[in-house]
Design a protein around this motif. Structure first.
Motif, PDB file in Angstrom:
ATOM      1  N   ALA A 163       0.774  -1.182   0.071  1.00 29.14           N
ATOM      2  CA  ALA A 163       0.091   0.140  -0.069  1.00 29.14           C
ATOM      3  C   ALA A 163       0.899   1.298  -0.093  1.00 29.14           C
ATOM      4  O   ALA A 163       0.457   2.150  -0.658  1.00 29.14           O
ATOM      5  N   VAL A 164       1.754   1.064   0.725  1.00 27.80           N
ATOM      6  CA  VAL A 164       3.039   2.375   0.667  1.00 27.80           C
ATOM      7  C   VAL A 164       3.563   2.777  -0.534  1.00 27.80           C
ATOM      8  O   VAL A 164       3.786   3.623  -1.001  1.00 27.80           O
ATOM      9  N   THR A 165       3.791   1.515  -1.211  1.00 35.97           N
ATOM     10  CA  THR A 165       4.490   1.732  -2.697  1.00 35.97           C
ATOM     11  C   THR A 165       3.356   2.217  -3.632  1.00 35.97           C
ATOM     12  O   THR A 165       3.932   3.197  -4.332  1.00 35.97           O
ATOM     13  N   LYS A 166       2.187   1.716  -3.434  1.00 27.20           N
ATOM     14  CA  LYS A 166       1.117   2.430  -4.568  1.00 27.20           C
ATOM     15  C   LYS A 166       0.921   3.796  -3.978  1.00 27.20           C
ATOM     16  O   LYS A 166       0.883   4.979  -5.046  1.00 27.20           O
ATOM     17  N   GLU A 167       0.563   4.293  -2.737  1.00 23.03           N
ATOM     18  CA  GLU A 167       0.119   5.561  -2.192  1.00 23.03           C
ATOM     19  C   GLU A 167       1.122   6.530  -2.377  1.00 23.03           C
ATOM     20  O   GLU A 167       0.888   7.633  -2.783  1.00 23.03           O
ATOM     21  N   PHE A 168       2.375   6.020  -2.537  1.00 23.00           N
ATOM     22  CA  PHE A 168       3.380   7.225  -2.432  1.00 23.00           C
ATOM     23  C   PHE A 168       4.442   6.896  -3.729  1.00 23.00           C
ATOM     24  O   PHE A 168       5.260   7.593  -3.863  1.00 23.00           O
ATOM     25  N   SER A 169       3.881   6.322  -4.659  1.00 30.18           N
ATOM     26  CA  SER A 169       4.302   6.107  -6.101  1.00 30.18           C
ATOM     27  C   SER A 169       5.832   5.678  -6.084  1.00 30.18           C
ATOM     28  O   SER A 169       6.749   6.341  -6.644  1.00 30.18           O
ATOM     29  N   LEU A 170       6.108   4.572  -5.108  1.00 33.24           N
ATOM     30  CA  LEU A 170       7.614   4.208  -5.332  1.00 33.24           C
ATOM     31  C   LEU A 170       7.840   3.776  -6.640  1.00 33.24           C
ATOM     32  O   LEU A 170       6.745   3.023  -7.141  1.00 33.24           O
ATOM     33  N   SER A 171       9.055   3.719  -7.077  1.00 27.43           N
ATOM     34  CA  SER A 171       9.417   3.148  -8.514  1.00 27.43           C
ATOM     35  C   SER A 171       9.242   1.555  -8.209  1.00 27.43           C
ATOM     36  O   SER A 171       9.622   1.087  -7.176  1.00 27.43           O
TER      37      SER A 171
END
Ligand SMILES: Cc1cc2nc3c(=O)[nH]c(=O)nc-3n(C[C@H](O)[C@H](O)[C@H](O)COP(=O)(O)O)c2cc1C
Length: 205
Positions: A163-171
């Motif tokens: 969810a963090v990857t998605k919500e904060f647009s991690l590469s």
């Protein structure tokens, strides 16, 4: 065996309760990250990124996907500390400043690039391990820098990484290694927890 730095290291605790009225300026956050980035990384890859979540809106978004931990909204800032999967081809760019500074021989760059290729190319587990090491060591430097400046901190694995990857647009090449809250600790926080005896964790060979 003691000095001021050792006293600082030995007096750190994890902060559970923050004073929500105390904020940090972007300049102060910048300085903290500047200190953290002097931490070591494999080959000096510097395969990290620090996302400073410090607005009320962004903190609320993060808290929702981090076990609803109140420190995320109460602390001045929570860093999403990302480790990056190593692509050996980026190494020349990372080493050129040391060549330009006049102490690293230019021919050493391709030698190190080759060595890092041997270590990381098509080695996803090793790339991931390195991303975790890099993020962890960077976080540690940030924790002690914050403590020495009178700030509390909280490393956290209590979050939904996807969810963090998605919500904060991690590469695609980024792993959220840790969340790290930093802010003003309230006096009600616990004292330092006792540690296992050194004899249990130290082997001499
Ligand atoms: C990898 C890691 C993950 C942690 N995750 C959390 C967390 O999600 N929430 C929290 O309140 N504390 C978290 N902690 C803090 C630990 O509970 C704390 O470091 C430990 O109890 C020792 O206490 P001390 O840091 O005060 O010495 C984490 C610490 C580490 C190193």
């Amino acid at each position: 065996m003691t000095n001021d730095i050792i006293k600082s290291i030995m007096s750190r605790t994890t902060t559970n309760l923050y004073d929500p009225s105390i904020t940090l300026s972007d300049e102060q956050i910048y300085e903290l990250v500047k200190i953290a980035t002097t931490a070591p990384t494999s080959f000096n890859f510097q395969n990290w990124r620090f996302i400073a979540v410090r607005t009320a809106e962004a903190k609320a978004r993060l808290r929702k996907i981090a076990w609803d931990q109140p420190k995320i909204t109460d602390a001045a800032v929570t860093f999403i500390i990302c480790g990056q999967l190593i692509d050996y081809r980026i190494l020349p760019e990372r080493l050129t400043p040391a060549v330009e500074a006049g102490f690293m021989p230019a021919e050493m760059v391709s030698v190190l690039e080759n060595a890092s290729r041997g270590l990381y190319f098509e080695q996803p587990q090793r790339q991931r391990d390195e991303a975790i090491r890099t993020g962890s060591i960077g976080a540690t430097a940030l924790i002690y820098a914050a403590h020495s400046l009178g700030l509390g901190s909280t490393p956290m694995i209590g979050f939904d990484a996807d969810a963090v990857t998605k919500e904060f647009s991690l590469s695609d090449n980024e792993i959220p290694v840790l969340l790290l809250s930093v802010g003003k600790a309230l006096p009600e926080n616990w004292p330092q927890k006792p540690r296992r005896p050194v004899n249990e964790v130290l082997d001499f060979i």
